[in-house]
Motif scaffolding. Structure first.
Motif, PDB file in Angstrom:
ATOM      1  N   LEU A 185      10.496   0.818  -1.886  1.00  0.00           N
ATOM      2  CA  LEU A 185      10.129   2.191  -1.491  1.00  0.00           C
ATOM      3  C   LEU A 185      11.325   3.134  -1.618  1.00  0.00           C
ATOM      4  O   LEU A 185      11.352   4.196  -0.978  1.00  0.00           O
ATOM      5  CB  LEU A 185       9.607   2.203  -0.050  1.00  0.00           C
ATOM      6  CG  LEU A 185       8.471   1.212   0.252  1.00  0.00           C
ATOM      7  CD1 LEU A 185       8.133   1.220   1.733  1.00  0.00           C
ATOM      8  CD2 LEU A 185       7.231   1.546  -0.581  1.00  0.00           C
ATOM      9  N   ALA A 186      12.300   2.750  -2.427  1.00  0.00           N
ATOM     10  CA  ALA A 186      13.531   3.543  -2.528  1.00  0.00           C
ATOM     11  C   ALA A 186      13.215   4.990  -2.885  1.00  0.00           C
ATOM     12  O   ALA A 186      12.429   5.256  -3.804  1.00  0.00           O
ATOM     13  CB  ALA A 186      14.443   2.929  -3.580  1.00  0.00           C
ATOM     14  N   PRO A 187      13.810   5.940  -2.159  1.00  0.00           N
ATOM     15  CA  PRO A 187      13.595   7.352  -2.469  1.00  0.00           C
ATOM     16  C   PRO A 187      14.093   7.692  -3.873  1.00  0.00           C
ATOM     17  O   PRO A 187      15.066   7.107  -4.346  1.00  0.00           O
ATOM     18  CB  PRO A 187      14.437   8.084  -1.424  1.00  0.00           C
ATOM     19  CG  PRO A 187      14.647   7.095  -0.323  1.00  0.00           C
ATOM     20  CD  PRO A 187      14.659   5.745  -0.981  1.00  0.00           C
ATOM     21  N   LEU A 188      13.430   8.645  -4.518  1.00  0.00           N
ATOM     22  CA  LEU A 188      13.870   9.144  -5.818  1.00  0.00           C
ATOM     23  C   LEU A 188      14.629  10.448  -5.609  1.00  0.00           C
ATOM     24  O   LEU A 188      14.491  11.108  -4.575  1.00  0.00           O
ATOM     25  CB  LEU A 188      12.670   9.392  -6.730  1.00  0.00           C
ATOM     26  CG  LEU A 188      11.796   8.182  -7.069  1.00  0.00           C
ATOM     27  CD1 LEU A 188      10.718   8.577  -8.082  1.00  0.00           C
ATOM     28  CD2 LEU A 188      12.636   7.025  -7.620  1.00  0.00           C
ATOM     29  N   ASP A 189      15.411  10.829  -6.625  1.00  0.00           N
ATOM     30  CA  ASP A 189      16.111  12.118  -6.564  1.00  0.00           C
ATOM     31  C   ASP A 189      15.104  13.222  -6.281  1.00  0.00           C
ATOM     32  O   ASP A 189      14.012  13.230  -6.857  1.00  0.00           O
ATOM     33  CB  ASP A 189      16.810  12.410  -7.902  1.00  0.00           C
ATOM     34  CG  ASP A 189      18.058  11.556  -8.059  1.00  0.00           C
ATOM     35  OD1 ASP A 189      18.490  10.939  -7.071  1.00  0.00           O
ATOM     36  OD2 ASP A 189      18.572  11.497  -9.195  1.00  0.00           O
ATOM     37  N   GLY A 190      15.479  14.130  -5.419  1.00  0.00           N
ATOM     38  CA  GLY A 190      14.591  15.252  -5.113  1.00  0.00           C
ATOM     39  C   GLY A 190      13.733  15.015  -3.884  1.00  0.00           C
ATOM     40  O   GLY A 190      13.116  15.947  -3.370  1.00  0.00           O
ATOM     41  N   GLU A 191      13.683  13.781  -3.420  1.00  0.00           N
ATOM     42  CA  GLU A 191      12.945  13.504  -2.195  1.00  0.00           C
ATOM     43  C   GLU A 191      13.902  13.609  -1.007  1.00  0.00           C
ATOM     44  O   GLU A 191      15.065  13.196  -1.095  1.00  0.00           O
ATOM     45  CB  GLU A 191      12.306  12.109  -2.254  1.00  0.00           C
ATOM     46  CG  GLU A 191      11.270  12.024  -3.381  1.00  0.00           C
ATOM     47  CD  GLU A 191      10.696  10.639  -3.626  1.00  0.00           C
ATOM     48  OE1 GLU A 191       9.889  10.505  -4.569  1.00  0.00           O
ATOM     49  OE2 GLU A 191      11.055   9.690  -2.901  1.00  0.00           O
ATOM     50  N   PRO A 229       0.804  -1.227   0.000  1.00  0.00           N
ATOM     51  CA  PRO A 229       0.000   0.000   0.000  1.00  0.00           C
ATOM     52  C   PRO A 229       0.835   1.274   0.000  1.00  0.00           C
ATOM     53  O   PRO A 229       0.455   2.275  -0.630  1.00  0.00           O
ATOM     54  CB  PRO A 229      -0.857  -0.104   1.270  1.00  0.00           C
ATOM     55  CG  PRO A 229      -0.397  -1.292   2.012  1.00  0.00           C
ATOM     56  CD  PRO A 229       0.448  -2.123   1.117  1.00  0.00           C
ATOM     57  N   LEU A 230       1.990   1.226   0.661  1.00  0.00           N
ATOM     58  CA  LEU A 230       2.844   2.416   0.670  1.00  0.00           C
ATOM     59  C   LEU A 230       3.423   2.689  -0.723  1.00  0.00           C
ATOM     60  O   LEU A 230       3.543   3.848  -1.145  1.00  0.00           O
ATOM     61  CB  LEU A 230       3.977   2.216   1.672  1.00  0.00           C
ATOM     62  CG  LEU A 230       4.092   3.258   2.762  1.00  0.00           C
ATOM     63  CD1 LEU A 230       5.167   2.887   3.770  1.00  0.00           C
ATOM     64  CD2 LEU A 230       4.341   4.636   2.210  1.00  0.00           C
ATOM     65  N   ALA A 231       3.765   1.627  -1.445  1.00  0.00           N
ATOM     66  CA  ALA A 231       4.283   1.813  -2.811  1.00  0.00           C
ATOM     67  C   ALA A 231       3.215   2.459  -3.691  1.00  0.00           C
ATOM     68  O   ALA A 231       3.515   3.346  -4.503  1.00  0.00           O
ATOM     69  CB  ALA A 231       4.734   0.466  -3.382  1.00  0.00           C
ATOM     70  N   ALA A 232       1.966   2.047  -3.522  1.00  0.00           N
ATOM     71  CA  ALA A 232       0.878   2.640  -4.312  1.00  0.00           C
ATOM     72  C   ALA A 232       0.672   4.105  -3.942  1.00  0.00           C
ATOM     73  O   ALA A 232       0.464   4.967  -4.810  1.00  0.00           O
ATOM     74  CB  ALA A 232      -0.411   1.839  -4.091  1.00  0.00           C
ATOM     75  N   LEU A 233       0.738   4.396  -2.646  1.00  0.00           N
ATOM     76  CA  LEU A 233       0.585   5.785  -2.205  1.00  0.00           C
ATOM     77  C   LEU A 233       1.727   6.649  -2.733  1.00  0.00           C
ATOM     78  O   LEU A 233       1.509   7.774  -3.211  1.00  0.00           O
ATOM     79  CB  LEU A 233       0.553   5.830  -0.669  1.00  0.00           C
ATOM     80  CG  LEU A 233       0.434   7.219  -0.062  1.00  0.00           C
ATOM     81  CD1 LEU A 233      -0.939   7.825  -0.335  1.00  0.00           C
ATOM     82  CD2 LEU A 233       0.695   7.179   1.445  1.00  0.00           C
ATOM     83  N   LEU A 234       2.947   6.123  -2.642  1.00  0.00           N
ATOM     84  CA  LEU A 234       4.107   6.864  -3.152  1.00  0.00           C
ATOM     85  C   LEU A 234       3.943   7.179  -4.639  1.00  0.00           C
ATOM     86  O   LEU A 234       4.239   8.290  -5.081  1.00  0.00           O
ATOM     87  CB  LEU A 234       5.389   6.053  -2.947  1.00  0.00           C
ATOM     88  CG  LEU A 234       6.159   6.251  -1.652  1.00  0.00           C
ATOM     89  CD1 LEU A 234       7.344   5.304  -1.610  1.00  0.00           C
ATOM     90  CD2 LEU A 234       6.627   7.691  -1.485  1.00  0.00           C
ATOM     91  N   ALA A 235       3.453   6.204  -5.391  1.00  0.00           N
ATOM     92  CA  ALA A 235       3.272   6.422  -6.838  1.00  0.00           C
ATOM     93  C   ALA A 235       2.275   7.548  -7.072  1.00  0.00           C
ATOM     94  O   ALA A 235       2.502   8.446  -7.916  1.00  0.00           O
ATOM     95  CB  ALA A 235       2.804   5.128  -7.502  1.00  0.00           C
ATOM     96  N   ALA A 236       1.179   7.558  -6.329  1.00  0.00           N
ATOM     97  CA  ALA A 236       0.164   8.609  -6.491  1.00  0.00           C
ATOM     98  C   ALA A 236       0.717   9.961  -6.056  1.00  0.00           C
ATOM     99  O   ALA A 236       0.501  10.989  -6.724  1.00  0.00           O
ATOM    100  CB  ALA A 236      -1.080   8.257  -5.681  1.00  0.00           C
ATOM    101  N   TRP A 237       1.426   9.964  -4.938  1.00  0.00           N
ATOM    102  CA  TRP A 237       1.983  11.204  -4.396  1.00  0.00           C
ATOM    103  C   TRP A 237       3.010  11.786  -5.366  1.00  0.00           C
ATOM    104  O   TRP A 237       3.039  12.988  -5.628  1.00  0.00           O
ATOM    105  CB  TRP A 237       2.614  10.918  -3.028  1.00  0.00           C
ATOM    106  CG  TRP A 237       2.649  12.096  -2.105  1.00  0.00           C
ATOM    107  CD1 TRP A 237       3.705  12.922  -1.866  1.00  0.00           C
ATOM    108  CD2 TRP A 237       1.576  12.587  -1.287  1.00  0.00           C
ATOM    109  NE1 TRP A 237       3.356  13.873  -0.957  1.00  0.00           N
ATOM    110  CE2 TRP A 237       2.058  13.701  -0.585  1.00  0.00           C
ATOM    111  CE3 TRP A 237       0.243  12.190  -1.099  1.00  0.00           C
ATOM    112  CZ2 TRP A 237       1.272  14.427   0.305  1.00  0.00           C
ATOM    113  CZ3 TRP A 237      -0.536  12.903  -0.209  1.00  0.00           C
ATOM    114  CH2 TRP A 237      -0.025  14.011   0.480  1.00  0.00           C
ATOM    115  N   ARG A 238       3.857  10.910  -5.900  1.00  0.00           N
ATOM    116  CA  ARG A 238       4.856  11.354  -6.889  1.00  0.00           C
ATOM    117  C   ARG A 238       4.160  11.879  -8.140  1.00  0.00           C
ATOM    118  O   ARG A 238       4.574  12.886  -8.726  1.00  0.00           O
ATOM    119  CB  ARG A 238       5.790  10.193  -7.253  1.00  0.00           C
ATOM    120  CG  ARG A 238       6.798   9.898  -6.170  1.00  0.00           C
ATOM    121  CD  ARG A 238       7.505   8.573  -6.384  1.00  0.00           C
ATOM    122  NE  ARG A 238       8.544   8.366  -5.376  1.00  0.00           N
ATOM    123  CZ  ARG A 238       9.007   7.183  -4.992  1.00  0.00           C
ATOM    124  NH1 ARG A 238       8.511   6.071  -5.543  1.00  0.00           N
ATOM    125  NH2 ARG A 238       9.944   7.090  -4.075  1.00  0.00           N
TER     126      ARG A 238
END
Ligand code: TIU
Length: 223
Positions: free
Chosen positions: A118-124, A52-61
């Motif tokens: 859940l690896a952070p992306l550049d800019g996070e 669920p966190l991966a899905a939330l991260l995708a939406a947030w990004r």
């Protein structure tokens, strides 16, 4: 402004004032053989939060909103680790000891970093913290001030330890916190349930509680 169904009451947030906080989704807490397991915990209790966190991260990004990841850990020389924290309990392995993923909870080690999913992306923002709370001995307040953040969507592990401590710290600093039940996890099912109840009780004494699909839907409606 989007409003999501939450306990004890609806939670309203907008893009300009809201950041996503992802607390300590580190291999040492989540993978078998790490620090969490060395404390005698069943790490499987935490892994249900990853999807669920991966899905939330995708939406947030997708919405381009700010994301702050935290990692609990210490300098290799342990100079930022209080001796009382090192000594606590009688774990099979202590902070700084060699573990399955490098020295336990030490910055730069494989186990200290965030799980691959859940690896952070550049800019996070990736914020290293020596304590349970994300405000203690960090510049989180300055980061949030710069972003203009007044509301936090809070996720991560563990519910009754680092999530609770951080939400209490944030609440005292004037932030409104929405904790996502399916994106926070505890090694203890009972603590998960009661930990969430404690946040929303007494009219939301230090926050709100909801599930991530309502937040994802609200973000997508805004686009
Ligand atoms: N042991 C436990 O439940 N948690 C921690 O040690 N750290 C965090 O919660 N991140």
């Amino acid at each position: 402004m989007p409003t999501v169904d939450a306990r004890p009451a609806p939670f309203t947030f907008d893009n300009d004032s809201t950041a996503l906080l992802v607390i300590d989704m580190q291999r040492d807490f989540l993978l078998p053989g790490g620090f969490g397991e060395s404390l005698g915990n069943d790490v499987a209790q935490l892994s249900r939060t990853i999807q669920p966190l991966a899905a939330l991260l995708a939406a947030w990004r997708g919405a381009g909103l700010p994301i702050i990841h935290t990692r609990e850990g210490h300098r290799p020389d342990l100079s930022d680790c209080p001796p009382a924290k090192l000594r606590r309990g009688a774990p099979a392995m202590r902070i700084g000891d060699p573990g399955a993923f490098g020295r336990i909870l030490i910055q730069g080690e494989y186990g200290h970093d965030i799980v691959d999913e859940l690896a952070p992306l550049d800019g996070e923002v990736v914020l290293d913290k020596p304590g349970k709370g994300a405000f203690y001995a960090t510049d989180l307040q300055e980061i949030l001030d710069k972003l203009g953040t007044t509301r936090l969507i809070v996720t991560g592990v563990t519910t009754e330890v680092c999530v609770h401590t951080t939400v209490r710290e944030a609440n005292d600093r004037g932030y409104e916190c929405l904790v996502l039940a399916d994106c926070v996890g505890s090694y203890f099912p009972e603590f998960q349930r009661v930990g969430l109840e404690m946040i929303a009780a007494q009219g939301g004494i230090f926050g709100w509680v909801a599930d991530s699909p309502t937040v994802i839907a609200a973000i997508q409606e805004q686009k």
